[in-house]
Design a protein around this motif. Structure first.
Motif, PDB file in Angstrom:
ATOM      1  N   ALA A   9       0.829  -1.209   0.000  1.00  0.00           N
ATOM      2  CA  ALA A   9       0.000   0.000   0.000  1.00  0.00           C
ATOM      3  C   ALA A   9       0.862   1.256   0.000  1.00  0.00           C
ATOM      4  O   ALA A   9       0.566   2.228  -0.713  1.00  0.00           O
ATOM      5  N   GLU A  10       1.943   1.256   0.771  1.00  0.00           N
ATOM      6  CA  GLU A  10       2.841   2.415   0.799  1.00  0.00           C
ATOM      7  C   GLU A  10       3.478   2.641  -0.571  1.00  0.00           C
ATOM      8  O   GLU A  10       3.571   3.784  -1.051  1.00  0.00           O
ATOM      9  N   ALA A  11       3.918   1.569  -1.211  1.00  0.00           N
ATOM     10  CA  ALA A  11       4.539   1.699  -2.532  1.00  0.00           C
ATOM     11  C   ALA A  11       3.545   2.252  -3.543  1.00  0.00           C
ATOM     12  O   ALA A  11       3.882   3.130  -4.365  1.00  0.00           O
ATOM     13  N   ALA A  12       2.307   1.770  -3.491  1.00  0.00           N
ATOM     14  CA  ALA A  12       1.270   2.257  -4.406  1.00  0.00           C
ATOM     15  C   ALA A  12       0.964   3.725  -4.140  1.00  0.00           C
ATOM     16  O   ALA A  12       0.795   4.524  -5.076  1.00  0.00           O
ATOM     17  N   ALA A  13       0.905   4.094  -2.858  1.00  0.00           N
ATOM     18  CA  ALA A  13       0.616   5.487  -2.496  1.00  0.00           C
ATOM     19  C   ALA A  13       1.729   6.416  -2.976  1.00  0.00           C
ATOM     20  O   ALA A  13       1.466   7.526  -3.456  1.00  0.00           O
TER      21      ALA A  13
END
Length: 275
Positions: A9-13
């Motif tokens: 999720a952090e990478a996508a954000a």
């Protein structure tokens, strides 16, 4: 497993945040959804596509509920959430929370990504690409800002509290209700802010920059990640009548917990709960 969920999720954000940082104030296609304050741009759609690609590459069996895949309006949002809640793992995505700020080139645009397991939010990520601030939380594991633990503020009464709210897109009903709350609370709290992003307001409650936040007629993608952040940072999240938060809540109140009873009382007394 939570670490893997959160990491993806952090990478996508971050990837979506790169789009926001590059294009803020320079959107080419600005459209209206329900009103002239409920905007959508080509960058919202591109951002959601980036996030979907990242999440489904890592978790192809998971379902995704994203703002840009849902028809405009409160009823359509509630119906889409109700249909999606049957999924074992459901990602709830707001590709740009604060689109109006984004269109006008005003800081205060975030990416919000949450993961619910059987209807309970277990991971929340809110990324402010303009300040490079990554807020993260996992159920029962605390809340963090850029990897450092955060906690809610210590104000214990409304008189010393800094609150935040918003101006709902529904001008005929929700905005009027929300304004009643502002009129009632502004004389008795320290001050009120309206940054233009519910997700950012919730993140700021979680890290102690705000004492509390309330707003009428929000959608699940506005609140899901931020609700977990506040809870994991030691705060309280309910609906505007004081009932515990769940994904189907549309009228939210979040605080450091110490002022929550006072906040709810003021909203009830001013007929500003929306309920």
């Amino acid at each position: 497993m939570h670490d893997r969920f959160s990491g993806v999720a952090e990478a996508a954000a971050r990837e979506a945040g790169h789009l926001i940082r590059e294009r803020i104030g320079r959107a080419r296609e600005v459209g209206e959804k329900t009103s002239n304050v409920d905007l959508v741009t080509e960058v919202d759609k591109q951002s959601e596509a980036v996030i979907r690609t990242e999440l489904l590459a890592a978790f192809p069996e998971h379902k995704i509920l994203g703002e840009e895949g849902v028809a405009p309006g409160s009823a359509a949002s509630a119906e889409a959430l109700n249909k999606a809640l049957s999924a074992e793992y459901l990602w709830i995505v707001d590709p740009i929370d604060g689109t109006t700020n984004f269109v006008h080139g005003l800081p205060g645009c975030t990416v919000s990504i949450a993961l619910a397991h059987r209807g309970e939010v277990i991971v929340g990520v809110i990324y402010d690409p303009l300040r490079d601030e990554m807020f993260t939380a996992s159920r029962n594991q605390g809340a963090f800002l850029n990897g450092t633990p955060i906690s809610v503020s210590k104000e214990d009464n409304l008189g010393v509290s800094l609150l935040a709210t918003g101006f709902p897109g529904d001008k005929e009903w929700a905005r009027e209700v929300n304004l009643r709350g502002m009129v009632a609370l502004s004389p008795i709290c320290r001050n009120i802010r309206a940054i233009g992003s519910a997700a950012l307001h919730l993140a700021y409650v979680a890290c102690g920059r705000l004492s509390g936040f309330w707003e009428i007629d929000l959608n699940a993608w506005d609140m899901a990640a931020g609700s977990l952040l506040v809870q994991e940072a030691g705060g309280t999240v309910t609906n505007t009548a004081g009932v515990d938060y769940s994904l189907d809540v549309r009228h939210i109140a979040a605080s450091n917990g110490l002022i929550h009873t006072e906040l709810i009382r003021a909203l009830k007394q001013s007929d500003a709960t929306g309920l």
